[in-house]
Design an enzyme around this catalytic site. Structure first.
Site, PDB file in Angstrom:
ATOM      1  N   CYS A  85       1.002  -1.099  -0.016  1.00 32.96           N
ATOM      2  CA  CYS A  85      -0.035  -0.069   0.016  1.00 32.96           C
ATOM      3  C   CYS A  85       0.966   1.231  -0.091  1.00 32.96           C
ATOM      4  O   CYS A  85       1.795   1.465   0.862  1.00 32.96           O
ATOM      5  CB  CYS A  85      -0.892  -0.031   1.243  1.00 32.96           C
ATOM      6  SG  CYS A  85      -1.812   1.291   1.547  1.00 32.96           S
ATOM      7  N   CYS A 199      -0.796   3.990  -6.439  1.00 29.13           N
ATOM      8  CA  CYS A 199      -1.543   3.165  -5.331  1.00 29.13           C
ATOM      9  C   CYS A 199      -1.637   1.768  -6.042  1.00 29.13           C
ATOM     10  O   CYS A 199      -2.026   1.536  -7.270  1.00 29.13           O
ATOM     11  CB  CYS A 199      -2.980   4.109  -5.758  1.00 29.13           C
ATOM     12  SG  CYS A 199      -4.239   2.939  -4.602  1.00 29.13           S
ATOM     13  N   HIS A 201      -3.948  -0.358  -5.850  1.00 29.06           N
ATOM     14  CA  HIS A 201      -5.246  -0.476  -6.396  1.00 29.06           C
ATOM     15  C   HIS A 201      -5.296  -0.279  -8.252  1.00 29.06           C
ATOM     16  O   HIS A 201      -5.934  -1.089  -8.692  1.00 29.06           O
ATOM     17  CB  HIS A 201      -6.386   0.161  -5.789  1.00 29.06           C
ATOM     18  CG  HIS A 201      -6.856  -0.232  -4.651  1.00 29.06           C
ATOM     19  ND1 HIS A 201      -6.142  -0.093  -3.377  1.00 29.06           N
ATOM     20  CD2 HIS A 201      -7.914  -1.070  -4.234  1.00 29.06           C
ATOM     21  CE1 HIS A 201      -6.955  -0.828  -2.525  1.00 29.06           C
ATOM     22  NE2 HIS A 201      -7.968  -1.062  -2.827  1.00 29.06           N
TER      23      HIS A 201
END
Length: 273
Positions: A85, A199, A201
């Site tokens: 993260c 990020c 994601h």
């Protein structure tokens, strides 16, 4: 040499690699790590009780992440932890390393490799709101991209879209385009030729991003983190075959539709913390 060998022999072959993220973004790091270490035992932790990290304060993250990882290390006894993260790493990595007595690999914006490939010398950094405002980004820019213009945008919408995609929802390219467009609408944004996906994601939306903004180089740190993890565990024993991976949620159990995506990453067991 003898000390190194003794240390290697103390590692249990079944000791897992621990991956940690606020949600499922860290799967973009787990994937390349699986490719390098196919039989590694894996524990993946999603701190969905505090999701999303990108809208939380630095104080919240700096206190929560080391404490939570301390509990996880005590429970699962990993050989190494990966903070998969960017937000948690840019804020809490030093705190975690000080608190834990094991190797900890962080995830930081891949500005150095982006600077190595950019021709226009204008680089976009697309991350969470918390990550893009960190001095860590300034420090990386000064070290590796001092001759580049760095434009930043924090997009919580892209984080939610990545979570939705892995949970089986249909994600439209237009929605991804709208979420990322402010990066390119800044002065000089039309000269961006390389975008750092800051990020974990966001690589999960790689196809949609490439369709929305063609002819750009998209850079993330997943492969580099995998190589670093493999190097730090070099010569350590591993099981002959990969055991079922464990997915741990700190909040609500994952939706049924997400279980198939987790299984594709070798995460077959689900637990609650």
């Amino acid at each position: 040499m003898r000390a190194a060998i003794a240390k290697q022999q103390t590692v249990d072959a079944n000791a897992p690699l621990l991956f940690f993220d606020s949600g499922i973004g860290g799967l973009s790091v787990l994937g390349p790590t699986r490719a390098l270490l196919p039989t590694a035992p894996i524990v993946y932790v999603a701190d969905n009780a505090a999701y999303p990290y990108g809208t939380r304060t630095e104080t919240e993250i700096a206190s929560r992440v080391p404490a939570l990882l301390g509990r996880l290390v005590e429970r699962f006894r990993p050989r190494l932890a990966v903070i998969a993260c960017n937000t948690a790493s840019t804020i809490a990595l030093d705190h975690v390393r000080a608190a834990l007595d094991l190797p900890v690999v962080g995830t930081v914006p891949a500005i150095k490799p982006a600077a190595e490939v950019s021709r226009s010398r204008v680089i976009g950094v697309l991350g969470t709101e918390a990550t893009v405002r960190q001095p860590y980004v300034d420090n990386l820019t000064g070290q590796f991209a001092a001759d580049c213009t760095i434009l930043r945008h924090g997009s919580p919408e892209l984080v939610d879209l990545a979570e939705a995609k892995l949970a089986g929802d249909r994600v439209l390219v237009d929605a991804v385009r709208v979420a990322a467009l402010p990066l390119f609408e800044q002065p000089g944004g039309d000269r961006i030729d390389t975008v750092v996906l800051a990020c974990t994601h966001f690589p999960l939306l790689a196809e949609e991003l490439e369709s929305a903004f063609p002819n750009l180089a998209w850079i993330d740190g997943g492969a580099g983190i995998a190589r670093r993890t493999a190097w730090l565990t070099r010569d350590q024993p591993w099981p002959q075959a990969a055991p079922p991976g464990i997915f741990v949620a700190t909040g609500a159990a994952p939706r049924e539709a997400l279980l198939g995506s987790l299984a594709r990453f070798g995460l077959d067991q689900v637990q609650r913390l």
